[in-house]
Design a protein around this motif. Structure first.
Motif, mmCIF file in Angstrom:
data_model
loop_
_atom_site.group_PDB
_atom_site.id
_atom_site.type_symbol
_atom_site.label_atom_id
_atom_site.label_comp_id
_atom_site.label_asym_id
_atom_site.label_seq_id
_atom_site.Cartn_x
_atom_site.Cartn_y
_atom_site.Cartn_z
ATOM 1 N N SER A 20 0.648 -1.320 -0.077
ATOM 2 C CA SER A 20 -0.173 -0.130 0.137
ATOM 3 C C SER A 20 1.032 1.304 0.305
ATOM 4 O O SER A 20 0.669 2.540 -0.345
ATOM 5 C CB SER A 20 -1.449 -0.052 1.428
ATOM 6 O OG SER A 20 -0.150 -0.239 2.499
ATOM 7 N N ILE A 21 2.245 1.090 0.316
ATOM 8 C CA ILE A 21 2.946 2.575 0.889
ATOM 9 C C ILE A 21 2.969 2.935 -0.649
ATOM 10 O O ILE A 21 3.646 4.123 -0.603
ATOM 11 C CB ILE A 21 4.101 2.206 1.921
ATOM 12 C CG1 ILE A 21 3.243 2.521 2.698
ATOM 13 C CG2 ILE A 21 4.862 3.169 1.820
ATOM 14 C CD1 ILE A 21 4.436 2.085 4.195
ATOM 15 N N TRP A 25 -2.529 3.614 -6.128
ATOM 16 C CA TRP A 25 -4.561 4.593 -6.998
ATOM 17 C C TRP A 25 -3.710 4.728 -7.901
ATOM 18 O O TRP A 25 -4.192 4.948 -8.631
ATOM 19 C CB TRP A 25 -4.598 4.711 -5.933
ATOM 20 C CG TRP A 25 -5.704 4.278 -5.191
ATOM 21 C CD1 TRP A 25 -7.316 4.305 -5.963
ATOM 22 C CD2 TRP A 25 -6.301 3.440 -4.186
ATOM 23 N NE1 TRP A 25 -8.286 3.895 -5.772
ATOM 24 C CE2 TRP A 25 -8.116 3.449 -4.767
ATOM 25 C CE3 TRP A 25 -5.826 2.606 -3.352
ATOM 26 C CZ2 TRP A 25 -8.813 2.781 -3.278
ATOM 27 C CZ3 TRP A 25 -6.108 2.840 -1.876
ATOM 28 C CH2 TRP A 25 -7.984 2.539 -2.324
ATOM 29 N N ASN A 26 -2.657 5.713 -7.439
ATOM 30 C CA ASN A 26 -2.405 6.894 -8.721
ATOM 31 C C ASN A 26 -1.473 6.425 -9.538
ATOM 32 O O ASN A 26 -0.883 7.344 -10.138
ATOM 33 C CB ASN A 26 -2.415 8.042 -8.082
ATOM 34 C CG ASN A 26 -4.168 8.754 -8.126
ATOM 35 O OD1 ASN A 26 -4.406 8.303 -7.286
ATOM 36 N ND2 ASN A 26 -4.403 9.938 -8.643
ATOM 37 N N LYS A 101 -4.619 10.472 -21.555
ATOM 38 C CA LYS A 101 -4.721 11.399 -20.651
ATOM 39 C C LYS A 101 -3.743 12.498 -20.666
ATOM 40 O O LYS A 101 -2.248 11.908 -20.106
ATOM 41 C CB LYS A 101 -4.802 11.032 -18.812
ATOM 42 C CG LYS A 101 -6.145 11.826 -18.991
ATOM 43 C CD LYS A 101 -6.421 11.551 -16.993
ATOM 44 C CE LYS A 101 -7.024 12.546 -16.093
ATOM 45 N NZ LYS A 101 -6.930 11.934 -15.297
ATOM 46 N N PHE B 112 -1.724 12.618 -4.844
ATOM 47 C CA PHE B 112 -2.712 11.868 -5.168
ATOM 48 C C PHE B 112 -4.051 11.622 -5.055
ATOM 49 O O PHE B 112 -5.101 11.163 -4.000
ATOM 50 C CB PHE B 112 -2.309 10.422 -3.639
ATOM 51 C CG PHE B 112 -1.109 10.408 -3.849
ATOM 52 C CD1 PHE B 112 -0.518 9.379 -4.903
ATOM 53 C CD2 PHE B 112 -0.905 10.909 -2.268
ATOM 54 C CE1 PHE B 112 0.995 8.931 -4.581
ATOM 55 C CE2 PHE B 112 0.692 10.096 -2.400
ATOM 56 C CZ PHE B 112 1.652 9.687 -3.348
ATOM 57 N N GLU B 114 -7.016 10.490 -6.827
ATOM 58 C CA GLU B 114 -8.014 10.356 -7.239
ATOM 59 C C GLU B 114 -7.620 8.898 -5.650
ATOM 60 O O GLU B 114 -8.855 8.305 -5.521
ATOM 61 C CB GLU B 114 -7.525 9.301 -8.031
ATOM 62 C CG GLU B 114 -7.983 9.848 -9.389
ATOM 63 C CD GLU B 114 -7.349 10.217 -10.642
ATOM 64 O OE1 GLU B 114 -6.648 8.652 -10.565
ATOM 65 O OE2 GLU B 114 -6.719 10.768 -11.303
ATOM 66 N N THR B 115 -7.068 9.048 -4.940
ATOM 67 C CA THR B 115 -6.744 7.658 -4.073
ATOM 68 C C THR B 115 -8.194 8.231 -2.716
ATOM 69 O O THR B 115 -7.916 9.482 -2.135
ATOM 70 C CB THR B 115 -5.463 8.008 -3.086
ATOM 71 O OG1 THR B 115 -4.715 7.233 -4.332
ATOM 72 C CG2 THR B 115 -5.092 6.583 -2.229
ATOM 73 N N VAL B 119 -6.984 6.129 3.951
ATOM 74 C CA VAL B 119 -5.532 5.450 3.068
ATOM 75 C C VAL B 119 -5.083 5.551 3.559
ATOM 76 O O VAL B 119 -3.822 5.870 4.681
ATOM 77 C CB VAL B 119 -5.596 5.605 1.769
ATOM 78 C CG1 VAL B 119 -4.264 4.177 1.130
ATOM 79 C CG2 VAL B 119 -6.329 3.868 1.137
ATOM 80 N N LEU B 123 -2.990 4.720 7.338
ATOM 81 C CA LEU B 123 -1.281 4.021 7.174
ATOM 82 C C LEU B 123 -0.826 4.809 8.348
ATOM 83 O O LEU B 123 0.240 4.144 9.387
ATOM 84 C CB LEU B 123 -0.875 4.491 5.824
ATOM 85 C CG LEU B 123 -1.435 3.277 4.974
ATOM 86 C CD1 LEU B 123 -0.655 3.376 3.398
ATOM 87 C CD2 LEU B 123 -1.015 1.639 5.021
#
Lengths: 389, 361
Positions: A20-21, A25-26, A101, B112, B114-115, B119, B123
């Motif tokens: 996760s770190i 996501w992006n 994009k 970020f 869109e995150t 999250v 964390l």
């Protein structure tokens, strides 16, 4: 057993963190981005709408052509256009045409067309300062004519026109006859109550049927509307006052009368000092300059002390005249491009409160004294011109 | 019954306090409402903050070895004392959730988009929970390393921006009405200097409580100077445009451009925020957990760490719907909301303690 469970627990925590770190996501891979190098803003045909041109580079075509294969002559860039009521909506419209994009952090220039600039550009500025992708170090320009056309000019030494224009702006330091304004500087002037924004001017010239971009002069705004242009020498006059002259050539008459002398500007600085004289605001501009003798077309010996002094005086006069011309133009347009108002504000904060809102009435008639302290330092590789004694 | 076995030295306390105060204030520079006089507002706020710090440390030295929760019982009696302790625990909890929220807002707004914010918050909270579980000594040692790195980073970015700074942006000095200036300087005093009230949960673990006052004052002065440096950097570079930015420091560092080679250094600001925010949240989180354990007379605070962490996470997300609400709260309500916690109650406690000659041996 509990020890093993503890290890297992730590392992799970590690895996969660590792996954996760990294912030997946992006995630945006290089091959999913359309990297924008330049943006142009024009009026759209539909009234009230704007048309945006984005110059996107094609990385595949960027590499230098291999001998023989020819490469098919594809341009290494793609100019996309789209229109909308606002900049952001038009930018998102691009995704109907481009599978990737648009990615703005590498954008180097924003060009406004003349018509759009005349109507006022504050409303278009907001997107460029609010969006986190756009950097404040981009250059702001006004195109004489259409911005989209400027992005289609031929770049001979560069592959991408936008890159070429950005480098023209950096190269103009050699003459100091065109302004160079970054978005942050433009914004600072736009937000000042009295100082008028300026921008570089880009125009298209035709040479052997090729359209070539030419950077020259300064666009002057009143509030956020384009009201006029400064020509080459007026631009340098402005740059002398705001201390932005980097280099350049001053051509003066030779002391003996025959021929010309080119003096190269080595360094320059300036000071704006407001004063109150007989209840009137008075501005004193102090300019210090150092130059070198760069060329002479006359046959006389300029390295004698009397001739050298005359040259120094002529150099000062030339600078003085350039500043006068810029000042005259600015006062005609009633635009405080020199930030005299801010200088008065700093020195006389109490008085400023009274005149702040009436600065437009003061500025056209304000008296300005220009003191130029120009020195001539060196004469280059030779002292006397090449001629028989 | 001993909930915390660790001991910290006075220099460690100084570093931890610096990190705590810098916390999120490097991106939300205090005193912003004073425009280009923000640096003056910070200095005035520092003077006010020093008064706070003297009160806190005098209290801590008077009740040596006792945390805020413990000496509240002595000063106000068992019932009122517990009520006041609960109010303080709420304040620490709320402040920690505010910092967490600022974290989340910053990351989603700038880096970020869109995150989901949760999250980052989860964390960060997890990392802080680890630190809190490991105890005070671990947090302070992190503080030492992180604060030194952060100070170097602030110094470097400021030096790299020297050429873009215009000293004229600071003139005329003191160009705002006195009322607005006092408002700005008070807001700088409450955020971040007055927030050191949370250290009433920490100072009692000092090896030698005699040095509490000097290390707190040192910490405040160093923090004040760092903040003045950060604010000079933002104002000098951004000038009149500084007030329209959500995060002026970040924007200022974005403008670093040394020969087109040293650019895009803004990630340094993000790193600073991460490190200092971690310290601030950890100290507050630790204070809340330890205080709750002492209030409930538990034998260990460890079982409380994760439940309170979960509450922190959910509260930080639920308290505001948007960044606008956060900004409104921070600038309009927070400076008044904290008056009882930061100055009212500590001063009252000190007066009562002196009048009644507490603590009686």
């Amino acid at each position: 057993m509990p020890k093993r469970r503890k290890i297992l627990f730590k392992l799970i925590i590690f895996i969660i963190f590792i996954l996760s770190i990294a912030g997946c996501w992006n995630r945006r891979e290089l091959d999913t981005l359309a990297i924008v190098f330049g943006v142009g803003i024009d009026k759209a045909k539909k009234p009230g709408n704007i048309e945006i041109t984005a110059q996107v580079i094609k990385p595949g075509e960027m590499k230098s052509p291999q001998g023989g294969s020819g490469g098919g002559g594809e341009k290494p860039y793609w100019n996309l256009t789209s229109s909308g009521k606002t900049i952001f909506s038009a930018v998102r419209e691009f995704t109907h045409k481009s599978n990737r994009k648009l990615y703005f952090p590498h954008n180097e220039i924003i060009i406004f067309s003349e018509d759009i600039a005349k109507e006022g550009i504050r409303k278009y500025m907001d997107f460029f300062i609010r969006d986190p992708e756009i950097r404040r170090l981009v250059w702001v320009l006004v195109a004489k004519g259409n911005a989209s056309e400027v992005l289609e000019t031929k770049a001979i030494l560069e592959k991408v026109p936008a890159r070429n224009i950005a480098q023209l702006i950096e190269a103009r330091a050699a003459t100091s006859q065109a302004s160079a304004v970054r978005l942050q500087e433009f914004l600072t002037r736009l937000m000042s109550k009295t100082t008028a924004p300026i921008a570089s001017v880009i125009e298209i010239t035709r040479e052997k049927k090729e359209k070539i971009a030419r950077l020259i002069g300064t666009a002057v705004f009143k509030d956020d509307k384009l009201v006029g242009y400064l020509n080459k020498s007026e631009t340098r006059g402005l740059l002398w006052v705001i201390g932005e002259v980097k280099s350049g050539i001053i051509v003066v008459k030779s002391p003996g009368g025959n021929g010309e002398v080119s003096l190269e500007i080595i360094c320059a600085s300036s000071k704006i000092i407001p004063e109150i004289k007989d209840n009137n605001i008075h501005i004193r501009v102090e300019i210090t300059e150092e130059g070198n003798l760069g060329e002479q077309t006359s046959a006389e010996d300029l390295t004698s002390l009397p001739a050298w002094t005359v040259l120094e005086r002529r150099q000062s006069e030339a600078i003085h005249n350039e500043v006068r011309r810029a000042l005259k133009k600015a006062q005609e347009l009633n635009t405080d491009i020199f930030a005299f108002g801010e200088a008065v504000h700093r020195k006389y904060p109490e008085l400023w409160k009274d005149i702040e809102n009436r600065w437009d009435e003061y500025f056209p008639n304000i008296e300005v004294t220009i003191n130029v302290n120009a020195k001539l330092r060196r004469s280059g590789m030779t002292t006397k011109p090449p001629k028989p004694e | 019954m001993k909930l915390e076995g660790g001991k910290i030295s006075s220099s460690h306390l100084t570093f931890l306090m610096i990190g705590f105060m810098i916390g999120s204030s490097l991106i939300f520079i205090p005193g912003q409402t004073a425009g280009h006089d923000a640096w003056l507002a910070i200095l005035a706020g520092l003077a006010e903050g020093l008064v706070f710090a003297v009160i806190y440390t005098t209290l801590a030295m008077r009740f040596a070895g006792k945390t805020l929760v413990q000496f509240n019982d002595i000063v106000y009696g068992p019932y009122l004392g517990k009520a006041i302790s609960i109010a303080y625990l709420w304040y620490f909890f709320h402040l920690a959730s505010l910092v967490l929220r600022s974290f989340g807002d910053f990351f989603t707004a700038i880096i970020f988009p869109e995150t989901p914010m949760i999250v980052f918050i989860v964390l960060t909270a997890l990392i802080c929970a680890t630190a809190v579980r490991n105890g005070l000594e671990v947090i302070t040692r992190c503080g030492l390393i992180l604060v030194v790195t952060m100070s170097l980073a602030v110094l470097t970015t400021t030096i790299l921006l020297f050429k873009d700074m215009k000293l004229t942006n600071f003139l005329p000095v003191f160009d705002i009405p006195l009322k607005d200036f006092i408002k700005a300087s008070h807001s700088a005093a409450t955020f971040p200097f007055g927030e050191t009230v949370a250290f009433l949960m920490v100072i009692c673990f000092l090896e030698n409580v005699k040095f509490a006052k000097s290390s707190a004052i040192k910490a405040l002065i160093i923090t004040g100077l760092l903040l003045v440096m950060a604010s000079v950097r933002s104002i000098g570079v951004l000038g009149v445009t500084a007030p329209i930015h959500t995060y002026p420091s970040f924007q200022a560092v974005r403008l670093i451009n040394i020969g087109n080679i040293l650019t895009r250094l803004e990630i340094i600001v993000v790193g600073n925020l991460l490190a200092m925010g971690f310290l601030k949240i950890s100290v507050l989180y630790y204070g809340t957990v330890l205080g709750t354990a002492q209030l409930l007379k538990l034998r260990s605070y460890l079982p409380l760490v994760l439940p309170i962490g979960a509450m922190l996470v959910s509260f930080s997300i639920l308290q505001f719907d948007s960044v606008i609400e956060n900004i409104f709260f921070t600038f309009e309500i927070y400076p008044y909301y904290v008056i009882p916690f930061q100055i009212g109650l500590p001063l009252l406690s000190l007066i009562i303690a002196i009048v009644r000659g507490l603590p009686k041996d």
